[in-house]
Design a protein around this motif. Sequence first.
Motif, mmCIF file in Angstrom:
data_model
loop_
_atom_site.group_PDB
_atom_site.id
_atom_site.type_symbol
_atom_site.label_atom_id
_atom_site.label_comp_id
_atom_site.label_asym_id
_atom_site.label_seq_id
_atom_site.Cartn_x
_atom_site.Cartn_y
_atom_site.Cartn_z
ATOM 1 N N LEU A 1 -9.460 7.616 -2.286
ATOM 2 C CA LEU A 1 -8.314 6.846 -1.772
ATOM 3 C C LEU A 1 -8.597 6.447 -0.331
ATOM 4 O O LEU A 1 -8.933 7.305 0.498
ATOM 5 C CB LEU A 1 -7.063 7.735 -1.829
ATOM 6 N N VAL A 2 -8.491 5.152 -0.030
ATOM 7 C CA VAL A 2 -8.689 4.683 1.351
ATOM 8 C C VAL A 2 -7.486 3.857 1.784
ATOM 9 O O VAL A 2 -6.574 3.605 0.992
ATOM 10 C CB VAL A 2 -10.014 3.876 1.497
ATOM 11 N N GLU A 3 -7.485 3.420 3.072
ATOM 12 C CA GLU A 3 -6.252 2.849 3.619
ATOM 13 C C GLU A 3 -6.104 1.347 3.408
ATOM 14 O O GLU A 3 -5.084 0.778 3.789
ATOM 15 C CB GLU A 3 -6.128 3.181 5.111
ATOM 16 N N SER A 4 -7.121 0.693 2.822
ATOM 17 C CA SER A 4 -6.986 -0.756 2.605
ATOM 18 C C SER A 4 -7.860 -1.189 1.430
ATOM 19 O O SER A 4 -8.833 -0.511 1.079
ATOM 20 C CB SER A 4 -7.403 -1.537 3.850
ATOM 21 N N PHE A 5 -7.498 -2.321 0.846
ATOM 22 C CA PHE A 5 -8.310 -2.874 -0.245
ATOM 23 C C PHE A 5 -9.654 -3.365 0.288
ATOM 24 O O PHE A 5 -10.664 -3.303 -0.408
ATOM 25 C CB PHE A 5 -7.550 -4.003 -0.948
ATOM 26 N N LEU B 1 -2.997 11.779 3.593
ATOM 27 C CA LEU B 1 -3.992 11.641 4.659
ATOM 28 C C LEU B 1 -3.268 11.016 5.844
ATOM 29 O O LEU B 1 -2.818 9.869 5.765
ATOM 30 C CB LEU B 1 -5.147 10.755 4.191
ATOM 31 N N LEU C 1 -0.880 8.187 4.265
ATOM 32 C CA LEU C 1 -1.406 7.519 3.059
ATOM 33 C C LEU C 1 -1.369 8.501 1.905
ATOM 34 O O LEU C 1 -1.897 9.612 2.017
ATOM 35 C CB LEU C 1 -2.849 7.082 3.331
ATOM 36 N N LEU D 1 0.848 -1.189 0.000
ATOM 37 C CA LEU D 1 0.000 0.000 0.000
ATOM 38 C C LEU D 1 0.887 1.243 0.000
ATOM 39 O O LEU D 1 2.000 1.213 0.545
ATOM 40 C CB LEU D 1 -0.886 0.019 1.255
ATOM 41 N N ILE E 1 1.693 3.637 1.759
ATOM 42 C CA ILE E 1 1.570 4.080 3.152
ATOM 43 C C ILE E 1 2.947 4.048 3.823
ATOM 44 O O ILE E 1 3.715 3.122 3.603
ATOM 45 C CB ILE E 1 0.587 3.152 3.933
ATOM 46 N N GLN F 1 0.285 7.154 10.561
ATOM 47 C CA GLN F 1 0.133 6.533 9.245
ATOM 48 C C GLN F 1 -0.063 7.637 8.219
ATOM 49 O O GLN F 1 -0.896 8.516 8.386
ATOM 50 C CB GLN F 1 -1.078 5.601 9.240
ATOM 51 N N PRO G 1 -5.462 1.153 -3.330
ATOM 52 C CA PRO G 1 -6.808 1.143 -2.723
ATOM 53 C C PRO G 1 -7.588 2.392 -3.127
ATOM 54 O O PRO G 1 -7.948 3.223 -2.303
ATOM 55 C CB PRO G 1 -6.515 1.086 -1.229
#
Lengths: 155, 155
Positions: free
Chosen positions: B120-124, A100, A120, A10, A12, A118, B11
């Motif tokens: 955009l998010v932090e996980s699939f 983010l 992102l 990811l 991240i 974290q 993601p």
Amino acid sequence: MTRIEADPALPIIRITRDFRATPERLLRAHTDPELYARWVGPDGMHTRIEQWDARTGGSYRFVSVRDGAEYAFRGCFHEIRPDRIVRTFTWEGDPDGVALETLRFEDLGGGTTRLHTQSLVESFESRDAWLRSGMETGLDDGYAKLERMLADGTV
Amino acid sequence: MTRIEADPALPIIRITRDFRATPERLLRAHTDPELYARWVGPDGMHTRIEQWDARTGGSYRFVSVRDGAEYAFRGCFHEIRPDRIVRTFTWEGDPDGVALETLRFEDLGGGTTRLHTQSLVESFESRDAWLRSGMETGLDDGYAKLERMLADGTV
């Protein structure tokens, strides 16, 4: 020590560091503009807060200065609560790049709190550019200053 | 038509749709709270704006209601400019889930604008949950309402 990890799957970056402080004091160090300006960034850099409204739905802008060069950062606070800050983060030198950021204050007991950050971003290229930018030195220096401020009661 | 794509390696959800409107009108449809409330969401759902400050560093909250059930959404506006909105987005039913949304208004000329939305998010897992949530119907219905409002001069 500060641990910095790039997620393998990811875009991240995860940063972890333990502090001798309660979550409340660590939150204050991240939300009080005068305290934040005193510890954020590498040694030899001076930070000036231009705008600061540390509450859910607020926003911020600060400028870090070294040897006459200015680096401006800005974003909005999506959420601030006792155990968590979620904010956006842009370095104005790359105005369309937005991270983010989620900061979690994990109470380990015995007066120790683990800070989990974290960050992102939208691509692996952006993520790897951050990792190559010297962020490690900035974080280590900054957190060492914060530790001294926690130890001497400034925070 | 609305095109919805899941990035294979990130993601991210990307949504594209062309509108018979200038970027200015499309921006207004996304920043004026009364207009936004009239088109956002699926048919049969009614949206009430609770808080709205559509400027860089502002924030928002709205509640969508259908058959007595309420769904609240909130976030902050990282940036608003003529060709771009960057905001955070949370459905309060999953309060720690945060998306970073970027809307771009691409002027195709001849009175047509392509809206590019990136989420955009932090996980699939989170990304795929959004894809399974019925977002497609909500988007299609909402954009059809917006098209009618553009055609009849409401926007």
